[in-house]
Write a protein that holds these residues in place. Structure first.
Motif, PDB file in Angstrom:
ATOM      1  N   ALA A   1       0.827  -1.203   0.000  1.00 22.40           N
ATOM      2  CA  ALA A   1       0.000   0.000   0.000  1.00 22.40           C
ATOM      3  C   ALA A   1       0.865   1.258   0.000  1.00 22.40           C
ATOM      4  N   ARG A   2       0.417   2.235  -0.739  1.00 18.37           N
ATOM      5  CA  ARG A   2       1.093   3.527  -0.805  1.00 18.37           C
ATOM      6  C   ARG A   2       0.066   4.626  -0.612  1.00 18.37           C
ATOM      7  N   GLY A   3       0.373   5.574   0.264  1.00 15.93           N
ATOM      8  CA  GLY A   3      -0.558   6.648   0.551  1.00 15.93           C
ATOM      9  C   GLY A   3       0.035   8.020   0.294  1.00 15.93           C
ATOM     10  N   TRP A   4      -0.840   8.969  -0.001  1.00 19.05           N
ATOM     11  CA  TRP A   4      -0.454  10.364  -0.155  1.00 19.05           C
ATOM     12  C   TRP A   4      -1.130  11.185   0.935  1.00 19.05           C
TER      13      TRP A   4
ATOM     14  N   VAL B   1      -4.874  12.216   1.609  1.00 20.24           N
ATOM     15  CA  VAL B   1      -5.213  12.656   0.261  1.00 20.24           C
ATOM     16  C   VAL B   1      -5.759  11.494  -0.564  1.00 20.24           C
ATOM     17  N   GLY B   2      -5.026  10.396  -0.571  1.00 24.06           N
ATOM     18  CA  GLY B   2      -5.446   9.229  -1.316  1.00 24.06           C
ATOM     19  C   GLY B   2      -4.502   8.068  -1.087  1.00 24.06           C
ATOM     20  N   SER B   3      -4.890   6.892  -1.559  1.00 28.69           N
ATOM     21  CA  SER B   3      -4.059   5.714  -1.396  1.00 28.69           C
ATOM     22  C   SER B   3      -4.277   4.750  -2.542  1.00 28.69           C
ATOM     23  N   ILE B   4      -3.330   3.836  -2.688  1.00 29.77           N
ATOM     24  CA  ILE B   4      -3.427   2.793  -3.701  1.00 29.77           C
ATOM     25  C   ILE B   4      -2.806   1.526  -3.125  1.00 29.77           C
ATOM     26  N   SER B   5      -3.433   0.384  -3.374  1.00 29.98           N
ATOM     27  CA  SER B   5      -2.928  -0.889  -2.885  1.00 29.98           C
ATOM     28  C   SER B   5      -3.381  -2.009  -3.794  1.00 29.98           C
TER      29      SER B   5
ATOM     30  N   TYR C   1      -9.757   8.010  -2.323  1.00 33.37           N
ATOM     31  CA  TYR C   1      -9.467   9.441  -2.318  1.00 33.37           C
ATOM     32  C   TYR C   1     -10.256  10.161  -1.238  1.00 33.37           C
ATOM     33  N   ALA C   2      -9.664  11.221  -0.724  1.00 30.02           N
ATOM     34  CA  ALA C   2     -10.390  12.092   0.182  1.00 30.02           C
ATOM     35  C   ALA C   2     -11.449  12.848  -0.618  1.00 30.02           C
ATOM     36  N   ASP C   3     -12.563  13.178   0.029  1.00 30.73           N
ATOM     37  CA  ASP C   3     -13.644  13.883  -0.663  1.00 30.73           C
ATOM     38  C   ASP C   3     -13.176  15.217  -1.251  1.00 30.73           C
ATOM     39  N   SER C   4     -12.231  15.853  -0.593  1.00 28.41           N
ATOM     40  CA  SER C   4     -11.769  17.159  -1.022  1.00 28.41           C
ATOM     41  C   SER C   4     -11.018  17.142  -2.355  1.00 28.41           C
ATOM     42  N   VAL C   5     -10.505  15.974  -2.743  1.00 27.43           N
ATOM     43  CA  VAL C   5      -9.735  15.882  -3.982  1.00 27.43           C
ATOM     44  C   VAL C   5     -10.358  14.945  -5.002  1.00 27.43           C
TER      45      VAL C   5
ATOM     46  N   SER D   1       2.770   1.340   3.505  1.00 25.28           N
ATOM     47  CA  SER D   1       2.248   0.529   4.594  1.00 25.28           C
ATOM     48  C   SER D   1       1.853  -0.849   4.093  1.00 25.28           C
ATOM     49  N   TRP D   2       1.617  -1.754   5.029  1.00 25.61           N
ATOM     50  CA  TRP D   2       1.160  -3.088   4.682  1.00 25.61           C
ATOM     51  C   TRP D   2      -0.279  -3.041   4.181  1.00 25.61           C
ATOM     52  N   THR D   3      -1.079  -2.151   4.778  1.00 27.94           N
ATOM     53  CA  THR D   3      -2.485  -2.028   4.426  1.00 27.94           C
ATOM     54  C   THR D   3      -2.851  -0.569   4.208  1.00 27.94           C
ATOM     55  N   ALA D   4      -3.634  -0.295   3.190  1.00 29.91           N
ATOM     56  CA  ALA D   4      -4.080   1.064   2.918  1.00 29.91           C
ATOM     57  C   ALA D   4      -4.974   1.559   4.043  1.00 29.91           C
ATOM     58  N   ALA D   5      -4.793   2.821   4.420  1.00 33.61           N
ATOM     59  CA  ALA D   5      -5.576   3.410   5.494  1.00 33.61           C
ATOM     60  C   ALA D   5      -5.604   4.920   5.339  1.00 33.61           C
ATOM     61  N   VAL D   6      -6.577   5.555   5.970  1.00 34.30           N
ATOM     62  CA  VAL D   6      -6.694   7.014   5.931  1.00 34.30           C
ATOM     63  C   VAL D   6      -5.945   7.666   7.080  1.00 34.30           C
ATOM     64  N   SER D   7      -5.526   6.875   8.059  1.00 32.26           N
ATOM     65  CA  SER D   7      -4.797   7.393   9.208  1.00 32.26           C
ATOM     66  C   SER D   7      -3.301   7.340   8.956  1.00 32.26           C
ATOM     67  N   SER D   8      -2.618   8.436   9.233  1.00 34.02           N
ATOM     68  CA  SER D   8      -1.188   8.501   9.009  1.00 34.02           C
ATOM     69  C   SER D   8      -0.400   7.548   9.896  1.00 34.02           C
TER      70      SER D   8
END
Length: 121
Positions: free
Chosen positions: A33-36, A48-52, A59-63, A98-105
């Motif tokens: 998983a990779r997050g922005w 901001v967003g993630s991909i796994s 994606y976050a609603d704002s973007v 990360s090992w798993t995509a998540a919205v928390s840093s």
């Protein structure tokens, strides 16, 4: 050792576009998983967003509808295409793995140094 390196930031006028790159090496390159994330001056770091491989893209609603995440597996690189940029998008953008995509840093163990994106009006 730096295992995530962001690039592509800069100054752009509102309505313009930028593409950020996140190149991975070492342990970070093996994370599925990779997050922005981004952090504006005086603000908390936000998702901001993630991909796994398992969860696809998020994606976050704002973007949503403006930003697009993609990856080049051969280059071990993930991209963040940023379109229709707004002044409120101004922030330091960070790539994380990360090992798993998540919205928390806190879920991400590996982080890049960040790249500055400034959107002028």
């Amino acid at each position: 050792q730096v295992q995530l390196v962001e690039s592509g930031g800069g100054l752009v006028q509102a309505g313009g576009s930028l593409r950020l790159s996140c190149a991975a090496s070492g342990r970070a390159s093996s994370m599925p998983a990779r997050g922005w994330f981004r952090q504006a001056p005086g603000k908390e770091r936000e998702f901001v967003g993630s991909i796994s491989w398992s969860a696809g893209m998020s994606y976050a609603d704002s973007v949503k509808g403006r930003f697009i995440i993609s990856r080049d597996n051969a280059k071990n690189t993930v991209y963040l295409q940023m379109n229709s940029l707004k002044p409120e998008d101004t922030a330091v953008y960070y790539c994380a793995a990360s090992w798993t995509a998540a919205v928390s840093s806190v879920a991400y163990a590996y982080w890049g140094q960040g790249t500055q994106v400034t959107v002028s009006s």
